[in-house]
Every structure is written in C-alpha cells, then in structure tokens.
Design an enzyme around this catalytic site. Structure first.
Site, PDB file in Angstrom:
ATOM      1  N   HIS A 115     -11.887  -5.501   8.421  1.00 23.45           N
ATOM      2  CA  HIS A 115     -12.795  -5.659   7.387  1.00 23.45           C
ATOM      3  C   HIS A 115     -13.662  -4.031   7.539  1.00 23.45           C
ATOM      4  O   HIS A 115     -15.140  -4.669   6.425  1.00 23.45           O
ATOM      5  CB  HIS A 115     -13.095  -6.896   6.830  1.00 23.45           C
ATOM      6  CG  HIS A 115     -11.658  -7.881   6.221  1.00 23.45           C
ATOM      7  ND1 HIS A 115     -11.079  -8.446   7.016  1.00 23.45           N
ATOM      8  CD2 HIS A 115     -11.275  -7.956   5.580  1.00 23.45           C
ATOM      9  CE1 HIS A 115     -10.468  -9.375   6.639  1.00 23.45           C
ATOM     10  NE2 HIS A 115      -9.824  -9.252   5.168  1.00 23.45           N
ATOM     11  N   GLU A 128       0.760  -1.222   0.245  1.00 26.34           N
ATOM     12  CA  GLU A 128       0.423  -0.275  -0.060  1.00 26.34           C
ATOM     13  C   GLU A 128       0.676   1.083  -0.026  1.00 26.34           C
ATOM     14  O   GLU A 128       0.703   1.890  -0.868  1.00 26.34           O
ATOM     15  CB  GLU A 128      -1.214   0.351   1.559  1.00 26.34           C
ATOM     16  CG  GLU A 128      -1.973  -0.932   0.924  1.00 26.34           C
ATOM     17  CD  GLU A 128      -1.598  -2.026   1.549  1.00 26.34           C
ATOM     18  OE1 GLU A 128      -1.095  -2.418   1.914  1.00 26.34           O
ATOM     19  OE2 GLU A 128      -2.680  -3.286   1.153  1.00 26.34           O
TER      20      GLU A 128
HETATM   21  C1  LIG Z   1      -1.452  -5.206   4.424  1.00 30.99           C
HETATM   22  C2  LIG Z   1      -3.093  -5.686   3.819  1.00 30.99           C
HETATM   23  N1  LIG Z   1      -3.133  -5.423   2.056  1.00 30.99           N
HETATM   24  C3  LIG Z   1      -3.952  -5.878   1.358  1.00 30.99           C
HETATM   25  C4  LIG Z   1      -4.427  -7.091   2.204  1.00 30.99           C
HETATM   26  C5  LIG Z   1      -5.829  -8.073   1.682  1.00 30.99           C
HETATM   27  N2  LIG Z   1      -4.786  -9.728   1.225  1.00 30.99           N
HETATM   28  C6  LIG Z   1      -5.889 -10.265   1.884  1.00 30.99           C
HETATM   29  S1  LIG Z   1      -4.474 -11.231   1.532  1.00 30.99           S
HETATM   30  C7  LIG Z   1      -4.250 -10.692   0.312  1.00 30.99           C
HETATM   31  C8  LIG Z   1      -2.678 -11.798  -0.277  1.00 30.99           C
HETATM   32  C9  LIG Z   1      -1.843 -12.492   0.557  1.00 30.99           C
HETATM   33  O1  LIG Z   1      -1.150 -13.462  -0.442  1.00 30.99           O
HETATM   34  P1  LIG Z   1      -0.272 -13.895  -0.780  1.00 30.99           P
HETATM   35  O2  LIG Z   1       0.646 -13.146   0.721  1.00 30.99           O
HETATM   36  O3  LIG Z   1       1.034 -14.632  -1.775  1.00 30.99           O
HETATM   37  O4  LIG Z   1      -0.736 -15.325   0.742  1.00 30.99           O
HETATM   38  P2  LIG Z   1      -1.244 -16.026   0.323  1.00 30.99           P
HETATM   39  O5  LIG Z   1      -2.292 -15.582   0.521  1.00 30.99           O
HETATM   40  O6  LIG Z   1      -1.059 -16.659  -1.613  1.00 30.99           O
HETATM   41  O7  LIG Z   1      -1.273 -17.879   1.310  1.00 30.99           O
HETATM   42  C10 LIG Z   1      -4.568 -10.074   0.369  1.00 30.99           C
HETATM   43  C11 LIG Z   1      -3.934  -8.826  -0.904  1.00 30.99           C
HETATM   44  C12 LIG Z   1      -4.816  -7.177   3.970  1.00 30.99           C
HETATM   45  N3  LIG Z   1      -5.181  -8.410   4.775  1.00 30.99           N
HETATM   46  N4  LIG Z   1      -3.007  -6.585   4.346  1.00 30.99           N
END
Ligand SMILES: Cc1ncc(C[n+]2csc(CCOP(=O)(O)OP(=O)(O)O)c2C)c(N)n1
Ligand SMILES: Cc1ncc(C[n+]2csc(CCOP(=O)(O)OP(=O)(O)O)c2C)c(N)n1
Ligand SMILES: [Mg+2]
Ligand SMILES: [Mg+2]
Lengths: 325, 403, 325, 403
Positions: free
Chosen positions: A130, A60
């Site tokens: 959320h 972000e």
């Molecule tokens: C600071 C923040 N930004 C956005 C999100 C929304 N979000 C939740 S999971 C995710 C993707 C995460 O991907 P990754 O780190 O590759 O983990 P995976 O789900 O593949 O295990 C996002 C964008 C969040 N939880 N926290």
C-alpha cells in the site's frame, strides 16, 4: 474559491468533466455507491447514475481492458485502480495496449479518451503493498502520459487537463496528502497544462527536483538549507512523461547542481532518467555529481518505513554533499 | 428445510439446500453442437429452416472463395520470401464469414488474427489487404505491425493486436459504450480456444455479464493453439460450458456449417442487442493449416488427422448447397477462382513496389502530437541516415528528396 | 567441446540441470512434445517425461503463478515465456510475488528455485510484439536477478549458474542470436558467475557497455573506431540486476568516457541507470557526457526496424561524439 | 445424425449434435448448499452422519472461541491506536476452522487474509499472532508487512500477500510439486468471492485441472468485497458453478455449519489426494464485520441486513451442538472466554513493548545474501541515522549499541 482537500478537488474535477461529457464513465472497485475506499468518487453515482458511475468486479486487468475498449469507442473512460500497488495485473493492458493503441493502428484507433486514476506512495504505514510508487515502470513506455499533483489546487487543474488530453494519462494521486493537503481551490473549471514543470521556489545555488508528495520533502529540506545560507531552486516536475527537460536543464545550467528525489527505489527509478539526461544536457555546467535521494532498493517495509523513506533529512544531507563537493 | 438465507441473498447464489454430500460432477453440463447442413450441402431432415437470402449467400460464398485463394497465394508469397509472415484461415472460413454476415455494419469487430474473412466480408479490398502485408506506405497501419495485423476504422474492424486475449475485455468495454450511446449495435469478439485460457478472458466475460454489455464472444475452437491440443488447454467441455459460470447464455455451433453459424449468430445478436446481454458462441472447426508460416505441424500432429478433417471442408459443403439452390454456376465459379488468382498476383506485384512509409512515421502516433523529445530523436535520426544512406536504403533516398 | 548454437547450448544446460535435480520441471506454452516454438526445449519431454516437461494452458500469469508455487514448494521451476513481449500478463506475479516472496515472509518462504526463460529483442522483423527488450521494467524491482548471455558459450554457463542460484532469475535469451551464434561449448557442466561483468576487449580511450545481443553492435563499432585510432574497452554487463558497478566504474575511471547501448527505448531504460550511477561514481574522471545509444522512444516498428535499432553505426557515431567532445 | 468429428476429438468437447437452435440457459446449472446442522445445533432429520470425533470437535470449538475473542480485542486495540490495522473473521469462523480441521498437517495452506482461524487451528500461538500485529522483532515476517499478514513455514501456512488472487495459481503449483514428490498431500487455497474475479483465479483453476494438481480451492463467498455486493461481482450462480467450466468437481456448503464444512472438505481432500485432481468448494457465510478496521459498512449496507445474519452465528450453532453432545460445559466455556480475554490483553502488553526489528533487516531477504549495493545503502543509512537519531527513534538507539 473554496477550501478543499485533495480528495474534494479531485471529486470536483471529475464532476465537472462528467457534466461536460454526457457519456463519461467513472468505474472501478468500490467507486459506485460507496464512493471509493478513499471517497474520491463520493456522490458521483447519485449525480450521474449507475450507468456512468459503477463498481466493477475485482479484476484490474479487466478494468483496464474494458476501459481501453470504452475509450476506443469514443467514451471518456475514467477507471480507478484502488491502489497503485494493484495496477500490475493491468500492466499488459496498459503497456501493450493503451500505450500502443494509436501507433499500431496508424491512428485508425486511439484511446486518448482514457484517464487512469490511482493513489500511490508511502508514508501511511502501508507496508509492501500500500506504498509503492510505480511511475518508472510506465515512464519507460512510450505512449503514456504520467501526471502527479503535489497539492489540492494542482490536483484539480492537472486532472481537468488530463481529462481533456487526447492521449491516455495515468494520474497518480499522492494518498498521503489526500486529506492533509488543504488549500484554496476554485469551484469552477480550470486546467494546468500537462508537460510543463513548475518552479515552485526560485534559487541560485542548487536545483531540487521531485514530483507529487515528494515535493514537500524538498520544501522542508530547502528551508533547512536556507538556514545554512544555501539558496535552493525547487522544481515540481508535475508531468513525469513526457517530461520537461527544458525547464530542468535551464535551472541546472543556472545553479550547477541537482538533487532529484523520488519515493521509489533508487535503481531504475525515474530519478535515474533525469540524472542521465541532465548529465548530458548540462555536462559543462555541473559542479558536482547529480544526487539521487530515493527509497532503498528493497520492497517497501512497514516497521522501518521512517528509515526507508527519502525524507527531508536525507534530501538536506544530499544538498550539503552537493554543495560541499 | 429452512432456506439458508432469509433476507435477499447477498451472496448471489441459488438458495436450494441439500443434505446429500455429493460433488457436482465435472461434466455436469454438456453442450450439443448445432448444425443444419450435412456434408453434401443438404439440410438435415428436421433441420432449422434457413433464413439466409440469395444475396447474402452469394456474398458469403464469394468471400470464402476469395479468402481461400488469397491465403494460398500469400502463403506461397511467404515461401518465396516476398512477405515475412502469414497466417491462413483454412478450415475456419465458414465460422468467420458466417458470423460476420449475421452482423450489421455498425456492429464492431474485435478479432484475434485469423479472421481476415470477416474483414473481407465487410469490404476490405484486395489492395488494402496487400498493402498491409507488405507494410508499405499505403498500409492503414503505416507499416508498423507484422503482416495480417489489419484494421479499419471505416469498416468497424479494430486493428489486430498480437498479445492474446487483450481484445476480450476491450470488446466488453466497446459494447458498453455502444449501449450507453443507444446505438442498438453490438460488438463481436473473436478469439481462439487457446486465448480463452488467458486471464483477460475471465475478466472480459464476467464484466460483460455484470455490466450488461451487448457483446458476442465468438470462440473459435479449432483444436490447437500452435502445437498445444485443446486436451492440454482445458478439461472442461470446450469453451461454451464456461458461460454458465458467468450467468451468460451460450451456443455451440458446427463451424464448418456456414448456415448454422449464420443462424446462431443472428439469433445471438438479436438477443444481445435487445436485452443488453452478452452471449458466448463456440464454433467447432479444425485448424487445417499450420499455425502460421513459421510453424510446421508435422512436429506435433499426425498427417492422418489432418486429412480426416481436410475432407470436411466448409467451402465445399457450402458450394454444394449453393449449387443445389441454383445460386452458383460451376463454370463461373472456376473462372472466378482463376480471376482471383490473377488479381492477387497483380495486386501483390503492385504492393511490393509501393514505397515504405516515410521516415516521419517512425515518431508519429505515439502521442496525438509529436512531443519535443521525439522531434529531437527524429531530427538526430534523419541526420544519421543522411550520413550513412546506404545502410538505410528504404528511407535514405526519400529523406534527401524531401529535404 | 562441441560446436553448438545458442539454442543447443541452452538445451544442454537444461538437460544437465534436470538430470541433477530429480524434480526439476520445464513448462510453458508449447515447450512439451513440440520443444518450444524456437525448439529450445526440444527432446526434453522424451528424456524426462510429461510430468516434468509439459505444455501449459495459454496463460502467462498462470505460468508464473504456478511457477511461484512450485518453487516455493522446493521444486526447481523453469518456466518459459514464449516471447518477452508476452511477459506482461505475468507482471504482477513477478513484480509483486516472485520479487517479494522472501522479503515479505521474513525468509519463511522463498522462490529462489525459479528461473524464468524468455526470448527477447529485435532485429528479426517482429514489429511491436516480437521485439521488445523489457529488462528495465524488472531492473527497477528489488529481488530479481536479470541475466543476459551474448553467445552460445555464455548462454550455457550463465543458465547453469542461474539454475543453481537461490534467487529468482529472469534469463533473457537474445532470439536474434539463437541460431546465429555458434561456437565451442563444453558438453559437460560449467557455470559462469552471476553479478560479474566481463571485459570482452581491453582498451584505453573509451568504455563501451552493453548486454545480450547488443554486445555485437559494440564490437562492430569498436572495429570501425579502431580504424580511426580509437581504442575501445568493451564490457558485457551479463547480469543487469544486481549489476557490477565496480567493473564498469573502474573502466570509466581509466578511459574517462562511456557509451552505453541498449535495444530498448531510451527513456527510463537501464542505460539511464548506468549513466546516473557512473556520473556519480566517476564524476571527476569523465571527460565527456555519458552517451546512451538506444531504441527510439516509440513502440518497436516493423518497416522502420533498421532505422529504429541502436545499430553499430549509431554506436560508432556516439564514440566519435564522445571522443571529440 | 453423423457425429461431428470422426477422429478422436481434438477440440476437447462433447460430441453430441443438435438441430435445435437453442441457447444454453445462463442458469442451466444451479448448485444446492450442503448442510447438516440446523440453527439449534441439531442435525437435520436425514442429515449425513457426522464423522467428527470429540477431540476434533473440541479443538475446533476452542479455535473458534479463541479467534472470536482475539478478533474483538484486536479490533479494540486498533481503535485505541495500538495497532495500525486489523481484519476480523466474524461470521466465517466455521468455514475457516472446519475446513482447516479436515486437512492433515502436511497439507499446505495458501490463505487470503481472513483465515487466522486456520492458522490458530494449526497451532500458531497467541504470542506469535501478537508479534506479527505489532511488527516487532519477534514477528516471523520481521515487521515488514501490515498486521494480519501471518505466515509460518513450520505450520505449512504460506505468508499472506495483499495482492488478491495471486495465491490461486501458486496453490496449483505447490500442489503439483507435492504430487511430483509423492507426498500424498494437498494444498488448500482460500479466497474471497471478490478475488475470484481476478484473472489469476481463471489461471489457477484451469491449470490445476489440466495438470491434475491436488488442490482444494476454497471460495469464501461472504457476500461482499469491501463495499461491492456479490450481485455486482458476478451474475452466475456463485463461484461453485464455475467448476464445470474447468472440468472440475465442486461442492457448495453452508459456511455457518461447521459439521457440513468439515465433512465436505474431508471428502474433497480424500478425492483430491487419491485422484490427483482439484476440487472447488464454495462456502456461503456472511461477512458480519466491516471489511477491515479502515472500513465502515454503514456507507453501503443496511444495519438490518447485518442483524439478520448476526443471528445466524456459526459459533453459537456449534456451541449448541457441543452442549447437546455433552462435549462442552457452559460454565467452563464462560471461564475460558474470560481467560482468553485476559491472555490476549497481557500478550498485547508484552508484544507492544518488544523492540522493532533491527535495522539490518531493512536489507536482508531481498536476496539470499545481501548484495554489494544494498550493503552500501545500509551503511549510508546507518550513518545518516546516527546523525539524526531523534528522527528515527525506533532504530537509532540500537545502532549505537551494536556499533
Ligand atoms: C489485486 C488487488 N486489488 C485490490 C485490492 C484491494 N482489496 C483488498 S480486499 C478487497 C476485497 C476482497 O473481497 P473478497 O475477495 O470477497 O474477500 P473478503 O474481504 O470478502 O474476505 C479489495 C478490493 C487488493 N488487495 N489486491
Ligand atoms: C499473450 C500472448 N502469449 C503468447 C502468444 C504467442 N502465440 C501466438 S498465437 C498462439 C496460439 C493461439 O491459439 P488459439 O488462441 O487457439 O488461436 P488459433 O491460432 O488456434 O486461431 C500463441 C501461443 C501471444 N501472441 N500472446
Ligand atoms: Mg486454436
Ligand atoms: Mg467477500
């Protein structure tokens, strides 16, 4: 006119702005091919190409840093922060950079071309992370405009105005209403001016004030109160910063009473700013203390969400307290 | 042995496998420092040929000479209490000037705060520098920021912002905009090895790589972030080695060697603009001065260390080169220095007498137009000042005038 | 008793806590060998070693992230943020993590062992980025305690109490007074309770309220007012969150008038929270609107610093406005 | 050629010089993936010998088997509207379980959210999982967070926090505390390849390296961050290659190969604890499931891609190995799966009937003690609920009881 929900209305405002501005860019986490986790940017990449509508890495502070640079360069930058709860890593870029860009440079540079879109608010079983409504953090920061639509029609018009504004805007989208708010929305372009509150319902006994999804709570409470013979004037603030003191204080001078309601915790929320200003502006007209109906001063809980929320019943009780003072 | 993945690798990793459980060493990649000129201002035998023409060399030399004198005088002015704060470029003049000279005018500059030489190279005048330092009404920044926070739209030099690292992702975004518009230009972003620890560094470099933004990330590794030595800042091989983590090309260059810096940045610029790709350049040059006029390095480093590096002067090295090329005349050089001193002094005397910005400027530029609540706050303030004029001497008299 | 300035008082509180807690750690940018850019941690590394007093890399989000982990592990973590203007990169770690650590885990984990020290405030020719007073951003965040000393004596006692508290504290140090505030300070340990405002001067006509360096402005204004025969009650809030509503409202019930002053911009500042709460608590006792004397709603300027500041003259004028209402 | 610096290098860089102006290539370092077991569950010829004893192997296998069934059932429960949200570990069971098994109980775990298998391995019970997912009064987290946000002080498993990346510098700080106390323990920190883009990643890894904190950074590179493929997340060679930028050792391991993961993490743990140094481990395994119950991957990837990876099942691979070792009986295995299904179903039925947390818990744990203003807010809320009991069914009846 077409029936649209709020997501479609937002999508339409974005599409029109991108047609008008040949370099306008929409970007953020998952906004590209997928169209965003709420699908607000759905179809835009197909229409405008990957250079102008794209996924960013998951960062972000980078999204906002990149957006500040892009806007300074003269491109209309429309980043999305996936949830307002995740805007805080970008807080420095927004509060120390976006908000101060024009002032610190003596207007050599500005990021007026920036509109940050982000879904906010509770009532969707989202728990701590959320559900937040972080407007007060930004309202204390000179240089930003904060805009809140309460329904689909408002969303399209206010977003269009934000995209035209030469000041940076944070556009807070009430995700609880994304699909729930459906209404007649023109397919073409229209704007609703920033900085102007709207009197949603005229009334004489008490003024009710909110913004975004919370306006719905006022409407429900006003309906209950009307059965008690209480006539409520309902105001949707629409722009939280800089806010329309004039419209609010004129209403309070008329009614003598004010209930302000917000989703965020009570202490230090924007309702407090309104109360502080209005007790000053309308001191001799106030017949009872200004009531604030807000979230509790705790993080946003999951299991007790219903209890936590500043719902219509709490607003209704505040109306009665104020009237019976 | 079968490859790990038999479809197009969605994990974005190299596909070779191993059966040996071995760590990748923490120093698996060490990056050499590119140089051309030796201490005597002579090209090393086998050195890269210089592409710098006489005119450019002279402009670079004059810029460095100017900045050296300007910095000295301004620090002295700070010591006399005439300006509140100052920061010198001492020791890093070649890194900053050489890199700026390798750019085109349309290229954008995002600096940290110690890059006044780049701005001078672009043509910012002595008077303009001075007005900023005195936060007077001729300062482009309207007197709002502390000294050394320069900026110029006309010279494509983004106004300095104190929070460290914030300009790094901004530079990526700016460069992306240049690419979209088809400008065939790039953005250079300067930052210290300390600022490179900020989260914004990671954000900016990764985004520039992923979004193919023609950005030159110019890390000034000068050994210190205020009192913190680079050895307490990171354990990797400087900053350059991080590029590989972003899939970005990198260069390390001797920041005391203006020819080397110039060639390196020229090559990097060419690559960036032609390929829409960022490059990370790390310059190695010691921060010879105190961090700022508020700092006293004797609290954290040995005089002896400073002296060693003082001998390694970027301007002197280049001066010798210029003399050997016959592009510089010693007597004229001395005379020029004296003239700069005199010019600085008289510009200073002028600038310190220029009025503070008008009171109105306290509420302008927060938004494009002054909103109602700020008009009201301004009106109240004006009335207040008129009531207590002696308490607000910088603005009181002028409000009465304009009333 | 010894004469100490505020820096020495803070240094002394830190040294005592580090002797009492064998693992307590002080860390941040330049706090190690050098002792910090203001020298608040001077001599601590020599006394307690490099493992417990150390420079960190230049990354505020990391300093606070590291501190959250260290505190959760059970170590007393005392990070410094070099200027409050640079706390924003750590905003997410503070607002989403520090503040919510205990709540979200149902008290399985907590970071009560954390005290963030940071110099704040203006009046030192610092311009936009060395002058900010960001307390309102944190006061809207349930879970944090915010503490402000007004002089050397208060600084040592309040810091000692913060270090003992089992809740995370942000300790805001008024850098304008670091060397200017000199007074008698005990060399040994003492604590001043958190959450309690202090009536610094008794009075009958009007209540003046502030925290940190701003209390000095109240004192000067009260002195001017006393020449007009106005008797001011001066309250130092000391803890901004959670704040002592009781002491303030009792005073306002007595005097009928309130002036709140803060360094930060007016809109959305903590003075607004106080005004909102007090107009509610003391509605029938208020004889004039609550006055807020604050910074302008602009970034903090350099050349116009004097004009920008909520100085004693502005407080004095507000007192008169309130009395003459 | 003379070295650039003739005192101890304050710039913290390697000291070799070059006269060649050449970029360090963006792919100068490529890291192979360590593996041991082939698809059939047989050790590759020349593979590293396995140090995993039978007991550990069984515990790992049982954990993976449990999590697979549990995930399936919980997703189904979500589809039926019984829980509001769920996230599966599908495809990554070996990476998570194998790494957890290589730790000691005193080692701390900071997870992202997809590591329920690590918690299960540590001994979190089916009932405990279930209570959290139903946010009932037996949830350790008191029903405050969304499903899958587990935590357990007793099992050294830090409560999951949704904001991504925040746990990374926290893990470094926690590990530093362990080192100070002389615990001879370490902290493992799991995160996705998406979260590794956050500024907190840069902060956490650099600080762990600089402060010599025994931290195992375990990057789960599963190819996707919700809809965003790794190719739009970064251009470098995965996550492991970044370690060299921090002066940190690294390993890449096949996350579908539980033996390889186990050996890699064991070795990394040993190194970290003995040397007080962090290690970065990257596991490569595809996220087979949707991101969460709210997600539908058909919007962003091909079914065919999923199918290819589905064939590469970590549990099946290990099952074959276990069978070959004679450590598993097929019939018993099938029976065990059936029993887990039944157990999950009955635990679910129990948990969904357990009451919501008491209303008091809405104001506890914000601070150590409930401050005055929250006592007041609670009192008001209670009175309000008593007025409108039908609007707050989960808590209304119980307030009356306790009144
Ligand atoms: C600071 C923040 N930004 C956005 C999100 C929304 N979000 C939740 S999971 C995710 C993707 C995460 O991907 P990754 O780190 O590759 O983990 P995976 O789900 O593949 O295990 C996002 C964008 C969040 N939880 N926290
Ligand atoms: C976000 C932020 N944190 C802290 C500071 C205070 N500060 C100003 S300069 C500086 C050191 C910067 O060092 P480096 O990046 O190496 O640049 P150099 O001064 O060596 O040119 C610090 C800590 C700041 N300006 N911004
Ligand atoms: Mg430096
Ligand atoms: Mg992933």
């Amino acid at each position: 006119m077409a029936k649209m929900n709020m997501l479609q209305a937002i999508n339409s405002a974005l599409a029109i702005a991108m047609e008008e501005n040949e370099n306008a860019c929409v970007f953020g986490e998952d906004v590209g091919a997928f169209g965003g986790v709420f699908r607000a940017t759905s179809g835009l990449q197909e229409k405008f190409g990957k250079d102008r509508v794209f996924n960013t890495p998951l960062v972000e502070q980078g999204i906002l840093g990149f957006a500040n640079g892009l806007a300074a360069q003269g491109t209309l930058a429309i980043p999305e922060i996936q949830f307002a709860d995740y805007i805080f890593p970008a807080f420095d870029q927004i509060v120390n950079e976006t908000a101060k860009f024009r002032f610190r440079s003596g207007n050599e540079f500005n990021v007026g071309n920036l509109v940050i879109r982000t879904p906010y608010g509770g009532g969707i079983h989202g728990g701590l992370y959320h559900s937040q409504s972080p407007e007060a953090y930004f309202a204390h920061t000179p240089g930003l405009k904060l805009v809140f639509p309460r329904n689909a029609y408002q969303a399209k018009g206010l977003l269009a105005a934000s995209l035209e504004s030469n000041d940076p805007v944070i556009f807070f989208e009430p995700k609880r209403l994304y699909r729930a708010s459906v209404g007649d929305v023109p397919e073409g372009k229209y704007t609703i001016p920033l900085g102007k509150a709207e009197i949603v319902q005229q009334g004489t006994d008490i003024t009710l004030l909110a913004w975004g999804a919370q306006v719905e709570m006022l409407e429900k409470a006003a309906e209950m109160a009307s059965k008690d013979g209480i006539s409520c004037e309902i105001i949707d603030l629409r722009t939280v910063a800089p806010w329309d003191v004039e419209t609010v204080s004129q209403s309070v001078i008329k009614t003598g009473r004010l209930v302000v309601s917000q989703e965020a915790p009570l202490t230090g929320g924007f309702a407090s700013e309104i109360a502080a200003t209005i007790q000053d502006e309308c001191f001799l007209h106030l017949e009872s203390p200004i009531e604030r109906v807000c979230g509790l001063d705790t993080p946003y809980p999951l299991a007790h969400e219903k209890e936590y929320m500043a719902d219509h019943l709490k607003v209704y009780e505040a109306i009665k307290r104020s009237i019976n003072y | 042995m079968a490859k790990l993945l038999n479809v197009d690798n969605p994990n974005n990793t190299s596909k070779n496998d191993t059966l040996n459980l071995e760590f990748v060493d923490e120093h698996a990649l060490a990056i050499p420092t590119f140089k051309m000129l030796d201490d005597n201002g002579e090209l090393y035998k086998d050195a890269q040929a210089s592409s710098m023409d006489k005119e450019t060399a002279i402009r670079i030399y004059e810029t460095m000479r100017f900045i050296r004198v300007f910095d000295e005088r301004m620090l002295a002015a700070q010591r006399q209490g005439r300006v509140s704060f100052y920061m010198q470029c001492l020791g890093e003049e070649a890194a900053v000037t050489g890199s700026a000279a390798a750019l085109e005018d349309k290229d954008m500059i995002f600096a940290q705060y110690r890059e006044q030489a780049a701005l001078a190279y672009r043509g910012f005048t002595l008077e303009q520098f001075m007005h900023q330092n005195f936060s007077n009404e001729k300062d482009f920044g309207k007197g709002r920021q502390m000294p050394i926070h320069y900026g110029s739209k006309g010279l494509n030099y983004s106004t300095i912002s104190s929070p460290l690292g914030t300009q790094i992702p901004q530079a990526a975004g700016y460069a992306y905009g240049q690419k979209l518009k088809g400008d065939k230009a790039c953005t250079i972003c300067y930052f210290g090895e300390g600022a490179a620890s900020e989260g914004d560094f990671h954000a900016g470099l990764n985004m520039a790589a992923v979004h193919s933004a023609p950005t030159l990330f110019f890390a000034r590794n000068n050994g210190y972030a205020i009192s913190t030595p680079a050895s307490e800042q990171f354990k990797g091989d400087g900053i350059a080695v991080r590029a590989v983590g972003y899939g970005m090309k990198a260069l390390r260059v001797d920041g005391v060697d203006v020819l080397a810096v110039y060639e390196a940045v020229k090559k990097a610029r060419e690559f960036a603009v032609e390929n829409n790709a960022p490059v990370l350049i790390e310059s190695i040059a010691y921060r010879l001065a105190a961090h700022s006029s508020s700092d006293d390095p004797t609290g954290y480093r040995e005089k002896e260390e400073e002296e060693t590096f003082r001998a390694n002067c970027p301007i002197e090295r280049f001066r010798r080169y210029m003399l050997k090329q016959g592009w510089l005349d010693e007597a004229e050089d001395e005379a020029a220095k004296e003239k700069i001193k005199a010019d600085v002094l008289s510009a200073l005397k002028v600038a310190e007498k220029v009025a503070k910005p008008a009171l109105e400027e306290i509420v302008t530029d927060v938004y494009e137009d002054v909103p109602l609540h700020l008009q009201k706050q301004y009106e109240q303030l004006k009335q207040h000042i008129l009531k207590y004029p002696e308490a607000y001497p910088a603005t009181a008299s002028r409000i009465e005038e304009t009333k």
